[in-house]
Design a protein around this motif. Sequence first.
Motif, PDB file in Angstrom:
ATOM      1  N   MET A 179       0.850  -1.193   0.000  1.00 51.91           N
ATOM      2  CA  MET A 179       0.000   0.000   0.000  1.00 51.91           C
ATOM      3  C   MET A 179       0.886   1.244   0.000  1.00 51.91           C
ATOM      4  O   MET A 179       1.702   1.442   0.893  1.00 51.91           O
ATOM      5  N   ASN A 180       0.690   2.081  -1.002  1.00 52.10           N
ATOM      6  CA  ASN A 180       1.533   3.269  -1.121  1.00 52.10           C
ATOM      7  C   ASN A 180       0.900   4.458  -0.412  1.00 52.10           C
ATOM      8  O   ASN A 180      -0.205   4.385   0.132  1.00 52.10           O
ATOM      9  N   ALA A 181       1.637   5.564  -0.455  1.00 49.41           N
ATOM     10  CA  ALA A 181       1.176   6.776   0.226  1.00 49.41           C
ATOM     11  C   ALA A 181      -0.126   7.284  -0.367  1.00 49.41           C
ATOM     12  O   ALA A 181      -0.969   7.845   0.353  1.00 49.41           O
ATOM     13  N   GLN A 182      -0.313   7.080  -1.676  1.00 52.24           N
ATOM     14  CA  GLN A 182      -1.534   7.556  -2.331  1.00 52.24           C
ATOM     15  C   GLN A 182      -2.774   6.884  -1.737  1.00 52.24           C
ATOM     16  O   GLN A 182      -3.799   7.526  -1.525  1.00 52.24           O
ATOM     17  N   PHE A 183      -2.647   5.577  -1.448  1.00 54.21           N
ATOM     18  CA  PHE A 183      -3.772   4.854  -0.840  1.00 54.21           C
ATOM     19  C   PHE A 183      -4.153   5.487   0.495  1.00 54.21           C
ATOM     20  O   PHE A 183      -5.337   5.740   0.763  1.00 54.21           O
ATOM     21  N   TRP A 184      -3.171   5.740   1.341  1.00 48.17           N
ATOM     22  CA  TRP A 184      -3.454   6.297   2.664  1.00 48.17           C
ATOM     23  C   TRP A 184      -4.056   7.698   2.571  1.00 48.17           C
ATOM     24  O   TRP A 184      -4.981   8.051   3.319  1.00 48.17           O
ATOM     25  N   LEU A 185      -3.551   8.493   1.635  1.00 44.96           N
ATOM     26  CA  LEU A 185      -4.077   9.857   1.478  1.00 44.96           C
ATOM     27  C   LEU A 185      -5.515   9.842   0.975  1.00 44.96           C
ATOM     28  O   LEU A 185      -6.357  10.612   1.456  1.00 44.96           O
ATOM     29  N   ILE A 186      -5.794   8.967   0.018  1.00 41.40           N
ATOM     30  CA  ILE A 186      -7.161   8.881  -0.512  1.00 41.40           C
ATOM     31  C   ILE A 186      -8.125   8.410   0.566  1.00 41.40           C
ATOM     32  O   ILE A 186      -9.227   8.959   0.734  1.00 41.40           O
ATOM     33  N   GLN A 187      -7.716   7.405   1.329  1.00 44.12           N
ATOM     34  CA  GLN A 187      -8.592   6.902   2.392  1.00 44.12           C
ATOM     35  C   GLN A 187      -8.810   7.956   3.475  1.00 44.12           C
ATOM     36  O   GLN A 187      -9.908   8.081   4.028  1.00 44.12           O
ATOM     37  N   ALA A 188      -7.761   8.714   3.790  1.00 42.62           N
ATOM     38  CA  ALA A 188      -7.891   9.780   4.784  1.00 42.62           C
ATOM     39  C   ALA A 188      -8.854  10.852   4.287  1.00 42.62           C
ATOM     40  O   ALA A 188      -9.718  11.335   5.037  1.00 42.62           O
ATOM     41  N   PHE A 189      -8.725  11.219   3.009  1.00 45.73           N
ATOM     42  CA  PHE A 189      -9.625  12.224   2.428  1.00 45.73           C
ATOM     43  C   PHE A 189     -11.067  11.733   2.453  1.00 45.73           C
ATOM     44  O   PHE A 189     -11.987  12.473   2.825  1.00 45.73           O
ATOM     45  N   ASN A 190     -11.280  10.470   2.067  1.00 46.30           N
ATOM     46  CA  ASN A 190     -12.636   9.913   2.092  1.00 46.30           C
ATOM     47  C   ASN A 190     -13.190   9.871   3.518  1.00 46.30           C
ATOM     48  O   ASN A 190     -14.379  10.145   3.745  1.00 46.30           O
ATOM     49  N   GLY A 191     -12.330   9.521   4.482  1.00 41.98           N
ATOM     50  CA  GLY A 191     -12.769   9.488   5.868  1.00 41.98           C
ATOM     51  C   GLY A 191     -13.141  10.864   6.391  1.00 41.98           C
ATOM     52  O   GLY A 191     -14.132  11.024   7.115  1.00 41.98           O
ATOM     53  N   ILE A 192     -12.363  11.871   6.009  1.00 40.47           N
ATOM     54  CA  ILE A 192     -12.654  13.245   6.443  1.00 40.47           C
ATOM     55  C   ILE A 192     -13.962  13.733   5.828  1.00 40.47           C
ATOM     56  O   ILE A 192     -14.779  14.378   6.499  1.00 40.47           O
ATOM     57  N   SER A 193     -14.188  13.427   4.545  1.00 45.60           N
ATOM     58  CA  SER A 193     -15.422  13.878   3.892  1.00 45.60           C
ATOM     59  C   SER A 193     -16.644  13.183   4.504  1.00 45.60           C
ATOM     60  O   SER A 193     -17.697  13.805   4.687  1.00 45.60           O
ATOM     61  N   TYR A 194     -16.504  11.900   4.848  1.00 41.57           N
ATOM     62  CA  TYR A 194     -17.606  11.197   5.515  1.00 41.57           C
ATOM     63  C   TYR A 194     -17.813  11.774   6.917  1.00 41.57           C
ATOM     64  O   TYR A 194     -18.951  11.942   7.376  1.00 41.57           O
ATOM     65  N   GLY A 195     -16.720  12.100   7.593  1.00 39.65           N
ATOM     66  CA  GLY A 195     -16.818  12.734   8.899  1.00 39.65           C
ATOM     67  C   GLY A 195     -17.529  14.069   8.836  1.00 39.65           C
ATOM     68  O   GLY A 195     -18.266  14.444   9.762  1.00 39.65           O
ATOM     69  N   ALA A 196     -17.329  14.808   7.727  1.00 37.81           N
ATOM     70  CA  ALA A 196     -18.025  16.081   7.553  1.00 37.81           C
ATOM     71  C   ALA A 196     -19.530  15.872   7.512  1.00 37.81           C
ATOM     72  O   ALA A 196     -20.302  16.634   8.115  1.00 37.81           O
ATOM     73  N   LEU A 197     -19.958  14.822   6.822  1.00 39.31           N
ATOM     74  CA  LEU A 197     -21.384  14.506   6.775  1.00 39.31           C
ATOM     75  C   LEU A 197     -21.898  14.105   8.160  1.00 39.31           C
ATOM     76  O   LEU A 197     -22.972  14.543   8.594  1.00 39.31           O
ATOM     77  N   LEU A 198     -21.111  13.299   8.856  1.00 36.74           N
ATOM     78  CA  LEU A 198     -21.521  12.857  10.199  1.00 36.74           C
ATOM     79  C   LEU A 198     -21.598  14.024  11.176  1.00 36.74           C
ATOM     80  O   LEU A 198     -22.398  14.007  12.108  1.00 36.74           O
ATOM     81  N   PHE A 199     -20.769  15.052  10.970  1.00 35.74           N
ATOM     82  CA  PHE A 199     -20.825  16.221  11.845  1.00 35.74           C
ATOM     83  C   PHE A 199     -22.189  16.897  11.757  1.00 35.74           C
ATOM     84  O   PHE A 199     -22.757  17.318  12.774  1.00 35.74           O
ATOM     85  N   LEU A 200     -22.731  17.016  10.541  1.00 33.50           N
ATOM     86  CA  LEU A 200     -24.025  17.665  10.371  1.00 33.50           C
ATOM     87  C   LEU A 200     -25.114  16.913  11.132  1.00 33.50           C
ATOM     88  O   LEU A 200     -26.021  17.519  11.701  1.00 33.50           O
ATOM     89  N   VAL A 201     -25.023  15.586  11.134  1.00 33.62           N
ATOM     90  CA  VAL A 201     -26.025  14.784  11.841  1.00 33.62           C
ATOM     91  C   VAL A 201     -25.738  14.767  13.339  1.00 33.62           C
ATOM     92  O   VAL A 201     -26.632  14.958  14.165  1.00 33.62           O
ATOM     93  N   GLY A 202     -24.475  14.546  13.695  1.00 35.17           N
ATOM     94  CA  GLY A 202     -24.116  14.375  15.093  1.00 35.17           C
ATOM     95  C   GLY A 202     -24.169  15.647  15.914  1.00 35.17           C
ATOM     96  O   GLY A 202     -24.491  15.604  17.100  1.00 35.17           O
TER      97      GLY A 202
END
Length: 286
Positions: A1-24
């Motif tokens: 797993m390269n650095a690109q994988f970790w960065l993409i997953q982190a970005f996806n996690g942050i964007s999902y967290g943004a959605l969860l913030f609105l609900v939470g």
Amino acid sequence: MNAQFWLIQAFNGISYGALLFLVGAGLSLIFGVMRIVNLAHGSYFLLGGYVALSVIWTTDSWVLAIPVATLAIAVVGLLMERVFLRQLGFDTLRQVLLTVGFAFLFQQAALDIWGGNNLDINPPDALTQSIIVGGLYLPLYRIFMIVVAIVIGLVLWLAMEKTRMGAMVRATVDDAQMARGVGVDTNKISMLIFSLGAGMAALGGVIGGAFLGVYPGLDFEMLPIAFAVVIIGGMGSLGGAAIGALLVGLADNFGKALFPELAYFTLYAPMVLILAIKPTGLFGRE
């Protein structure tokens, strides 16, 4: 797993967290101010998406759907609090029974009105593109989700910390009885917070509709995740909701990417760990 994988997953996690913030965040404020265990909160998320779809089908305007759905579900929340929940006081068992009853009613109503198919909210074409940053293809819609969460978070923080109304809300969170003693109308505060929480969940439903889809059952899928955000962050804390949403979003995304068979464990294990160390949550008051 390269650095690109970790960065993409982190970005996806942050964007999902943004959605969860609105609900939470809305659920956290309802918990913190009103001490109401609102098991219908996920329904506001679902109904927000459905109302937005109806507006889009009628007017062909995604932009108009956002405020209409948010305000419509805020009114639903306000009526639910004024007519039903206000009468129960602080009886937790009755709150749970009433709100879970409403959750089933809302779900059935959604099924009868909009059907059982998985529907998508299609955003404007401008938001369906991707941009390249450092060799990473980042979807503009996920960036939009993050920006919306940041803007909403800042507006709420300024309102809570810099206005008289915010001071009254914070006083009610800290000690409702004392707040009433110094002249704060805690009934109006409760009404405001409940409708605000419902509206934020509906906003999440509109924005998340292009990300998750809109379908019966989505409400009960989002509800435990929203509670995880509140439990981790602490009741009544916007900062706690933001941190909790970020942690849950990252844990969920990395868990599904790295350990799909243990996805639920990686999602809820941080919650259990934090509760064991600090039962009130990261930013909850003792």
